[in-house]
Design a protein around this motif. Structure first.
Motif, PDB file in Angstrom:
ATOM      1  N   VAL A   1       0.827  -1.221   0.000  1.00 25.11           N
ATOM      2  CA  VAL A   1       0.000   0.000   0.000  1.00 25.11           C
ATOM      3  C   VAL A   1       0.863   1.274   0.000  1.00 25.11           C
ATOM      4  N   GLY A   2       2.161   1.095   0.334  1.00 23.95           N
ATOM      5  CA  GLY A   2       3.061   2.254   0.306  1.00 23.95           C
ATOM      6  C   GLY A   2       3.496   2.743   1.678  1.00 23.95           C
TER       7      GLY A   2
ATOM      8  N   THR B   1       6.195   1.930   3.392  1.00 20.72           N
ATOM      9  CA  THR B   1       7.625   2.288   3.379  1.00 20.72           C
ATOM     10  C   THR B   1       7.822   3.623   2.658  1.00 20.72           C
ATOM     11  N   CYS B   2       7.139   3.800   1.533  1.00 20.72           N
ATOM     12  CA  CYS B   2       7.310   5.048   0.772  1.00 20.72           C
ATOM     13  C   CYS B   2       6.800   6.264   1.554  1.00 20.72           C
TER      14      CYS B   2
ATOM     15  N   THR C   1       8.926  -5.059   3.309  1.00 23.18           N
ATOM     16  CA  THR C   1       9.559  -4.867   4.625  1.00 23.18           C
ATOM     17  C   THR C   1       9.538  -6.178   5.400  1.00 23.18           C
TER      18      THR C   1
ATOM     19  N   ASP D   1       7.902   1.458  10.535  1.00 22.53           N
ATOM     20  CA  ASP D   1       7.391   1.023   9.233  1.00 22.53           C
ATOM     21  C   ASP D   1       7.268  -0.503   9.283  1.00 22.53           C
TER      22      ASP D   1
ATOM     23  N   ALA E   1       5.827  -4.512   8.534  1.00 20.27           N
ATOM     24  CA  ALA E   1       5.666  -5.380   7.367  1.00 20.27           C
ATOM     25  C   ALA E   1       4.183  -5.682   7.169  1.00 20.27           C
TER      26      ALA E   1
ATOM     27  N   SER F   1      -0.356  11.041  -1.587  1.00 21.71           N
ATOM     28  CA  SER F   1       0.525  10.261  -2.456  1.00 21.71           C
ATOM     29  C   SER F   1       1.948  10.421  -1.941  1.00 21.71           C
ATOM     30  N   ALA F   2       2.583   9.283  -1.699  1.00 20.32           N
ATOM     31  CA  ALA F   2       3.997   9.347  -1.291  1.00 20.32           C
ATOM     32  C   ALA F   2       4.851   9.705  -2.496  1.00 20.32           C
TER      33      ALA F   2
END
Ligand SMILES: Nc1nc2c(ncn2[C@@H]2O[C@H](COP(=O)(O)OP(=O)(O)OP(=O)(O)O)[C@@H](O)[C@H]2O)c(=O)[nH]1
Ligand SMILES: [Mg+2]
Length: 225
Positions: free
Chosen positions: A35-36, A38-39, A56, A79, A81, A169-170
Motif C-alpha cells: 500500500v506504500g 515504506t514510501c 519490509t 514502518d 511489514a 501520495s507518497a
C-alpha cells in the motif's frame, strides 16, 4: 534501532546549557503489503520517494525531529511489514507502548480498504488504550484513473472509527506537505494530550481548568490539523 532517550547529557558547562530531554513519540504504520507504508515513511523522514522498495521484513525504523510550539520532539516511525510471514514474530513489539497508529490503504485497491477491519481488530486485540490516536491514510492518489475507493466511502469509514482521513501520495512531490501533515497532526495531538495530563497532575483538586488552543506568533493555531 535508534530509540535512545535523546537530548544531550549535561557537560562541564551544564549550568549554562540546561539538560532538556527530547520526547519520543512512537508511531506505527500498519496496513496491507504494497500500500506504500515504506514510501510514506520515507517521504516524511527523508523527504524523497524511494526509487525501489522491497517488502519490509519485520520492521524498519525511521525518525525525524520536529519542533512544535518551541519543543523539539522526536517522531519515531515504525514502518511495519504488511506480509503475514514477515510480521508474525514482531506483532507484539509493534503495539507495545505505542503512542499513535496510522492505518494505510491503497486508493487503487479495494481489498486493501476492506482489509482495514482486520487491521483494526488486530490493533484492538493488543489492548491499545483508547487515548492512543489513530488516523486513516489513503495512499497513491496520484493514480487518478485507477481509483477504486471513493473518498466518500473512506470518510464514512473514518468517521465510524473516530479517525481523521488523509488522502495522499507518497510519490507526488506536490503532496509531500500532506504526508507531513499526517505525522505532524499526530505529534501535535500527542503533545497536547500530554500537556493536558501534566496540567491535570499539577492542578489542585477541585479547581476547574480550561485549556486554550495554542497560537503562533501570527495568532494562528500552529497545529496543522
Ligand atoms: N503511484 C504510486 N506508487 C506508490 C506510492 N507509494 C508507494 N508506491 C509504490 O507501491 C509499491 C509498494 O510500496 P511500499 O512502500 O514498498 O509498500 P509497503 O506497504 O511498505 O509494503 P510491505 O513492506 O510489503 O508491507 C512500490 O512499487 C512503490 O513504488 C504512491 O503514492 N503512488
Ligand atoms: Mg514496506
Amino acid at each position: 534501532m535508534a530509540a535512545g532517550g535523546g537530548g544531550r547529557p549535561p557537560g562541564p558547562d551544564s549550568s549554562l546549557e540546561p539538560y532538556v530531554q527530547t520526547r519520543i513519540f512512537k508511531i506505527i504504520v500498519i496496513g496491507d503489503s504494497n500500500v506504500g507504508k515504506t514510501c510514506l515513511t520515507f517521504r516524511f523522514c527523508g523527504g524523497t520517494f524511494p526509487d525501489k522498495t522491497e517488502a519490509t521484513i519485520g520492521v524498519d525504523f525511521r525518525e525525524k525531529t520536529v519542533e512544535i510550539e518551541g519543543e523539539r520532539i522526536k517522531v519515531q516511525v515504525w514502518d511495519t511489514a504488511g506480509q503475514e510471514r514477515f510480521r508474525k514474530s514482531m506483532v507484539e513489539h509493534y503495539y507495545r507502548n505505542v503512542h499513535a497508529v496510522v492505518f494505510v490503504y491503497d486508493v487503487t485497491k479495494m481489498t486493501s480498504f476492506t482489509n482495514l477491519k482486520m487491521w483494526i481488530e488486530e490493533c484492538n486485540g493488543h489492548a491499545v488504550p483508547p487515548l492512543v490516536p489513530r488516523v486513516l491514510v489513503g495512499n497513491k492518489c496520484d493514480l487518478k484513473d485507477l481509483i477504486q475507493v471513493p473518498s466518500s466511502m473512506a470518510l464514512k469509514f473514518a468517521d465510524a472509527h473516530n479517525m481523521l482521513l488523509f488522502e495522499t501520495s507518497a510519490k507526488d512531490p506536490k503532496e509531500s506537505q500532506n504526508v507531513d501533515a499526517i505525522f505532524m497532526c499526530l505529534a501535535c495531538r500527542l503533545k497536547a494530550q500530554r500537556s493536558l495530563l501534566c496540567r491535570d497532575l499539577e492542578g489542585r483538586p477541585g479547581q476547574a481548568r480550561r485549556l486554550e488552543p495554542s497560537h503562533d506568533a501570527n495568532g494562528k493555531n500552529s497545529c496543522p490539523c
